[in-house]
Design an enzyme around this catalytic site. Sequence first.
Site, PDB file in Angstrom:
ATOM      1  N   ALA A 211       0.841  -1.206   0.000  1.00 50.67           N
ATOM      2  CA  ALA A 211       0.000   0.000   0.000  1.00 50.67           C
ATOM      3  C   ALA A 211       0.869   1.246   0.000  1.00 50.67           C
ATOM      4  O   ALA A 211       2.095   1.159  -0.101  1.00 50.67           O
ATOM      5  CB  ALA A 211      -0.905  -0.004   1.217  1.00 50.67           C
ATOM      6  N   ASN A 212       0.270   2.408   0.097  1.00 49.28           N
ATOM      7  CA  ASN A 212       1.031   3.656   0.236  1.00 49.28           C
ATOM      8  C   ASN A 212       0.300   4.595   1.185  1.00 49.28           C
ATOM      9  O   ASN A 212      -0.765   4.266   1.701  1.00 49.28           O
ATOM     10  CB  ASN A 212       1.275   4.304  -1.136  1.00 49.28           C
ATOM     11  CG  ASN A 212      -0.019   4.625  -1.838  1.00 49.28           C
ATOM     12  OD1 ASN A 212      -0.845   5.389  -1.331  1.00 49.28           O
ATOM     13  ND2 ASN A 212      -0.225   4.003  -2.992  1.00 49.28           N
ATOM     14  N   ARG A 213       0.867   5.779   1.390  1.00 45.98           N
ATOM     15  CA  ARG A 213       0.367   6.673   2.445  1.00 45.98           C
ATOM     16  C   ARG A 213      -0.828   7.533   2.045  1.00 45.98           C
ATOM     17  O   ARG A 213      -1.242   8.397   2.806  1.00 45.98           O
ATOM     18  CB  ARG A 213       1.486   7.617   2.888  1.00 45.98           C
ATOM     19  CG  ARG A 213       2.621   6.946   3.569  1.00 45.98           C
ATOM     20  CD  ARG A 213       3.668   7.982   3.963  1.00 45.98           C
ATOM     21  NE  ARG A 213       4.910   7.344   4.312  1.00 45.98           N
ATOM     22  CZ  ARG A 213       5.142   6.770   5.482  1.00 45.98           C
ATOM     23  NH1 ARG A 213       4.224   6.786   6.423  1.00 45.98           N
ATOM     24  NH2 ARG A 213       6.300   6.186   5.720  1.00 45.98           N
TER      25      ARG A 213
END
Length: 402
Positions: A211-213
């Site tokens: 995932a990412n932020r």
Amino acid sequence: MTLSGKRILLIISGGIAAYKSLDLIRRLRERGAEVRPVMTAAAQEFVTPLAVGALSASHVFTDLFSREDEQDVGHIRLARECDLVIVAPATADLMAKMASGLANDLASTILLATDRPVLLAPAMNPKMWAHPATRRNRKTLSSDGVRFVGPAAGEMAESGEAGEGRMAEPLEIVAAVEKLLNGGQKPLARRKAIVTSGPTHEPIDPVRYIANRSSGKQGHAIAAALAKLGAEVTLVSGPVTIPDPSGVRVIHVERAEEMRDAVLAALPADVAVMVAAVADWRVASAAGNKIKKKPGEAPPPLQLAENPDILKTIGHHPSRPTLVIGFAAETENVTENGRAKLERKGADYILANDVSHATGIMGGDRNRVKLIGRNGVEDWPDMDKEDVAAKLAARIADALSR
Ligand code: CTP
């Protein structure tokens, strides 16, 4: 085009703001309006009938006693053969004449003879605007049904004096015209928009993912801002913890491939704004069962495969929306990389931002973007993500109305 087929009689009276009327003519015509200009004698001291005629592609009416004009059209027809009369700039003198029903030149005669709505954009020295006589005239005109746009506060072009009296900007006048003529219809009414937002989750196995932020705050705010202007919005959102914006159709997805499918299914649209931080890679073959640690064995290698580029797909699609807008999350060479992305992905605009950890943009409430278009770059100040969204939605409405 929001003013398609609308006929506007534009009266230009004599003030330094008359130069802005040239831009106003252009903006009105871009939206499909037909503009017939009338100039007072004083207006011709500031801009030439030649320039006004060239920009409006119309004959310029200046004289009540012109035999030719009276035979051809006549001041009574001029006053009635239109959907709206605009006076921009409207001087203190012309307002005074209108308020007392004087008709001693072409402009004032038309204003007395017309049965059409009249919109005034006053422009004068702040002291003149604040004078009790002008205040009285303004009140009289308002109760006669005349509408006003502006004046704005600011510095005067000629004297440097500050205060209320500066003519409203041409785009504000256009917005007032649209509101008046289209019955207050919202500028993106009947327009379809697709927005992507949030991260994507790319499964490794049933319990783990890449995932990412991204929080989805900016994309969701853009979807809400477009809906507020009347657009029919489909928001394709990756997994986020913020609520669905109201007045928007939301499709929840997890993976990039699902996001792409949902976006393609939402076509056709007038505008696509791709804000999602789509994972560039997915795990080539996600495990069907939880991957177990095996004592003494090396960690499992993750074989990655490239995800579809949704923005690029839309930018080059046969049913490409009229406007395609992307974001560029960069940590260095923001403008340069943004420009390259604009070309590569076939977008009309890229909003590039510096997402280095120190900026706190990713996941935060504020954003500082550069709007990169084919004709240049605009540096927007640091703003709330809601304000970035509202500014972008207004720009989209403006671009689609041309
Ligand atoms: N984008 C997309 N699909 C992808 C990757 C990106 O639609 N698979 C869109 C994003 O929504 C954004 C734009 O493309 O509008 C740019 O995203 P960004 O991550 O900055 O660019 P990348 O193409 O991933 O380029 P790089 O990672 O090399 O900077």
